[in-house]
Design a protein around this motif. Structure first.
Motif, mmCIF file in Angstrom:
data_model
loop_
_atom_site.group_PDB
_atom_site.id
_atom_site.type_symbol
_atom_site.label_atom_id
_atom_site.label_comp_id
_atom_site.label_asym_id
_atom_site.label_seq_id
_atom_site.Cartn_x
_atom_site.Cartn_y
_atom_site.Cartn_z
ATOM 1 N N LEU A 196 0.834 -1.201 0.000
ATOM 2 C CA LEU A 196 0.000 0.000 0.000
ATOM 3 C C LEU A 196 0.866 1.248 0.000
ATOM 4 O O LEU A 196 0.634 2.184 -0.777
ATOM 5 C CB LEU A 196 -0.915 -0.001 1.226
ATOM 6 C CG LEU A 196 -1.689 1.309 1.475
ATOM 7 C CD1 LEU A 196 -2.662 1.590 0.332
ATOM 8 C CD2 LEU A 196 -2.412 1.269 2.810
ATOM 9 N N ARG A 203 -4.947 10.882 -0.639
ATOM 10 C CA ARG A 203 -5.991 10.753 0.375
ATOM 11 C C ARG A 203 -7.234 10.062 -0.159
ATOM 12 O O ARG A 203 -7.875 9.281 0.556
ATOM 13 C CB ARG A 203 -6.354 12.158 0.906
ATOM 14 C CG ARG A 203 -5.263 12.776 1.773
ATOM 15 C CD ARG A 203 -5.522 14.239 2.014
ATOM 16 N NE ARG A 203 -5.257 15.024 0.814
ATOM 17 C CZ ARG A 203 -5.668 16.277 0.636
ATOM 18 N NH1 ARG A 203 -6.386 16.870 1.579
ATOM 19 N NH2 ARG A 203 -5.364 16.937 -0.461
ATOM 20 N N ARG A 205 -7.326 7.732 -2.421
ATOM 21 C CA ARG A 205 -7.059 6.303 -2.491
ATOM 22 C C ARG A 205 -7.052 5.663 -1.108
ATOM 23 O O ARG A 205 -7.480 4.519 -0.946
ATOM 24 C CB ARG A 205 -5.732 6.065 -3.207
ATOM 25 C CG ARG A 205 -5.802 6.352 -4.700
ATOM 26 C CD ARG A 205 -4.564 5.857 -5.419
ATOM 27 N NE ARG A 205 -4.716 5.957 -6.862
ATOM 28 C CZ ARG A 205 -3.890 5.393 -7.741
ATOM 29 N NH1 ARG A 205 -2.850 4.706 -7.302
ATOM 30 N NH2 ARG A 205 -4.089 5.502 -9.028
ATOM 31 N N LEU A 206 -6.576 6.378 -0.102
ATOM 32 C CA LEU A 206 -6.655 5.851 1.262
ATOM 33 C C LEU A 206 -8.104 5.692 1.696
ATOM 34 O O LEU A 206 -8.466 4.709 2.358
ATOM 35 C CB LEU A 206 -5.908 6.768 2.225
ATOM 36 C CG LEU A 206 -4.374 6.785 2.119
ATOM 37 C CD1 LEU A 206 -3.785 7.742 3.143
ATOM 38 C CD2 LEU A 206 -3.791 5.396 2.293
ATOM 39 N N LEU A 484 -9.792 6.374 10.348
ATOM 40 C CA LEU A 484 -8.640 5.499 10.556
ATOM 41 C C LEU A 484 -8.298 5.377 12.036
ATOM 42 O O LEU A 484 -7.985 4.283 12.534
ATOM 43 C CB LEU A 484 -7.438 6.022 9.772
ATOM 44 C CG LEU A 484 -7.544 5.969 8.242
ATOM 45 C CD1 LEU A 484 -6.327 6.623 7.606
ATOM 46 C CD2 LEU A 484 -7.698 4.538 7.755
ATOM 47 N N ALA A 522 -2.103 2.493 6.293
ATOM 48 C CA ALA A 522 -2.863 3.663 5.837
ATOM 49 C C ALA A 522 -2.746 4.808 6.826
ATOM 50 O O ALA A 522 -2.580 5.976 6.443
ATOM 51 C CB ALA A 522 -4.328 3.281 5.628
ATOM 52 N N LEU A 526 -0.940 8.502 6.076
ATOM 53 C CA LEU A 526 -1.819 9.666 5.973
ATOM 54 C C LEU A 526 -1.102 11.003 6.142
ATOM 55 O O LEU A 526 -1.266 11.906 5.313
ATOM 56 C CB LEU A 526 -2.969 9.539 6.974
ATOM 57 C CG LEU A 526 -4.012 10.654 6.921
ATOM 58 C CD1 LEU A 526 -4.630 10.760 5.534
ATOM 59 C CD2 LEU A 526 -5.096 10.416 7.972
#
Length: 539
Positions: A196, A203, A205-206, A484, A522, A526
């Motif tokens: 990843l 952001r 895609r996260l 998250l 992730a 970030l």
């Protein structure tokens, strides 16, 4: 660069007059370099053969019609996804994560000497190959040393952890089993997290990864419902056989509960981030459907740790998303009230005020969760002894194991043998195969230094999400950080109260640790992309 990031390897003449944003998977399949296409074809053929020739019956259950259909169709779909992982790593990465319960239901495992090869193993290799080919072709080039610089502390922790795990495995009395647990429960999940990060997601895609993880768990829940419900005559029967509820997809209902605890905050976050996810209507509908299925499945797990962790994650998310302290206080008060549906603390309070009200509350709770689950909170009952005291004794034994083997532990998957062999107290009756808490389990099997590095890694992830939440470039990033962070809190709670057992050779899956690793990666990524412009939608 758009789509999968692979368009830059295509000949410029072929792209002339065509916008890069218009590239889709068919373009990548037909226009990739000959080497990439050959690697994709090899991945397709190898995965097809592996999945077709090495399927196994689910452990301890009779598969239903859906299970047979999933197993029959899995080889071809797995081969296609493996090829996609080589040709288009980002799209392949999402496809692998989305279909995790599908791969689990196929029960694919190939024994090569002492080592098991799973579909999980194949996908890691295919994604790694596709990513290396992309980098070798100059896609996403640039100053890689500069890009690695912010990751040096994390990389040092991860490499140190892998080094200690390797030494512990070499020293294990059962090296064969420990090697398989290390490979599938530690190395491959870390590889998913690394894949990843290497994709350099923005952001959006996260946020998409969070949605995919949540929908994947919802898909697993749907498979569990179709497999289990037709053969269960009543809610009481389902309560009695709850351990088999997630056998087909995640093996253990507790492991399913771990994934639900992480998935629910991610799905709520996906709804809050619908402006970033396209098409907004479709992604929102998928998140809501998955959320509804996950909520029903969460109840049907009858898992106290999953209930507690999910509730905590949702509360944390609600508090973080609230804009005023009045709303946050209201959320906390509501949470205290609702917690009485999970932890039967009102019985003690009502018993002092009104014994009749306490009896009525108890009757309602038993009708909802069953007498066994209700009594499991009381160590004086048989159910409470098994749920609380036996686990407490196992946890205490793990602490003693860690003290006796502080540097490298007793070896992966060695807890049960050591527990029965001398660490189990006389009053304990069960031969538990884990400490039922993640932290003493790591300390016992891998040693205290490994435990320290694991704590540091999770602390770094939580701190990264928190810092982004406190100083976001926009409201959407704040919501993403909150989702998250809430999912991480849910994982930490369920890991502390239940624990994931990383991997067992008869499970052929390590889905919970893969999800946890991707979630952690992730969160770590970030703050490094928070200021980066959100690019075009992934293909």
């Amino acid at each position: 660069m758009t789509g999968d990031g692979n368009s830059s390897s295509l000949p410029a003449a072929r792209l002339k007059g065509r916008p890069k944003a218009g590239l889709r998977i068919p373009d990548l399949l037909w226009r990739g370099s000959p080497g990439r296409r050959a690697a994709g074809l090899a991945a397709f053929a190898a995965t097809l053969a592996l999945a077709a020739l090495n399927q196994h019956a689910p452990y301890n259950i009779t598969p239903g019609v859906l299970a047979h259909a999933l197993a029959a169709s899995a080889p071809l779909l797995a081969a296609a996804v493996a090829a996609l992982a080589v040709l288009a790593p980002w799209s392949g990465f999402l496809a692998v994560l989305l279909l995790v319960p599908y791969w689990d239901a196929a029960q694919v495992a190939w024994q090569v000497g002492p080592v098991q090869i799973l579909l999980q193993t194949v996908f890691v290799l295919a994604l790694g190959t596709g990513t290396l080919l992309r980098l070798r072709g100059g896609e996403g080039g640039g100053d890689w040393r500069g890009r690695l610089r912010p990751w040096r502390p994390t990389l040092a922790v991860v490499l140190g952890l892998l080094g200690l795990v390797s030494l512990s495995t070499l020293a294990s009395p059962d090296r064969t089993t420990s090697v398989n647990v290390m490979l599938h429960g530690i190395v491959e999940p870390i590889a998913f997290g690394a894949l990843l990060v290497v994709q350099r997601p923005d952001r959006r895609r996260l946020a998409l990864v969070g949605l995919v993880l949540g929908v994947s768990v919802g898909l697993g829940g749907l498979i569990n419902l179709v497999q289990t419900i037709p053969d269960v005559g009543s809610l009481a029967a389902l309560q009695a056989e709850r351990l088999l509820f997630a056998r087909l997809t995640y093996f253990n209902v507790g492991l399913f509960g771990e994934m639900l605890a992480m998935a629910v905050p991610l799905l709520i976050g996906a709804v809050a981030l619908r402006s970033w996810l396209r098409p907004a209507g479709l992604t929102t509908a998928a998140a809501l459907v998955a959320l509804a299925i996950s909520g029903l499945c969460l109840y049907l797990t009858f898992s106290k740790s999953a209930w507690l962790a999910t509730a905590s994650g949702v509360i944390v998310l609600a508090v973080l998303l609230a804009h005023t302290w009045h709303r946050r206080i209201a959320v906390v008060l509501l949470a205290v009230f609702v917690s009485g549906m999970v932890v039967p603390w009102p019985a003690a309070v009502l018993g002092v005020v009104s014994p009749r009200a306490a009896a009525a509350y108890r009757d309602v709770m038993i009708s909802l969760v069953g007498s066994s689950r209700y009594n499991s909170w009381d160590p004086a009952t048989l159910a409470g002894r098994g749920s609380l005291l036996e686990r407490l004794w196992a946890t205490e034994a793990a602490v003693r194991m860690a003290i006796d083997h502080p540097l490298l532990g007793i070896g992966l998957d060695r807890f049960k043998a050591e527990y029965v062999g001398g660490y189990r107290p006389p009053q304990a009756h069960l031969a538990l195969d884990s400490a039922h808490s993640f932290w003493p389990e790591i300390a016992a099997e891998l040693g205290l230094p490994a435990l320290g590095l694991v704590i540091v890694l999770f602390a770094m992830a939580v701190l990264a999400a928190w810092r982004t939440y406190r100083s976001p470039p926009d409201e959407a990033t704040r919501r993403l950080a909150a989702a998250l962070l809430a999912a991480l809190v849910a994982w930490l709670i369920v890991a502390s109260t239940f624990a994931g057992d990383m991997y067992r050779p008869w499970r052929n899956m390590a889905s919970d640790f893969v999800m946890m690793s991707v979630l952690t990666a992730a969160a770590l990524a970030l703050p490094r992309v928070a200021g980066r412009r959100v690019g075009p939608e992934p293909s």
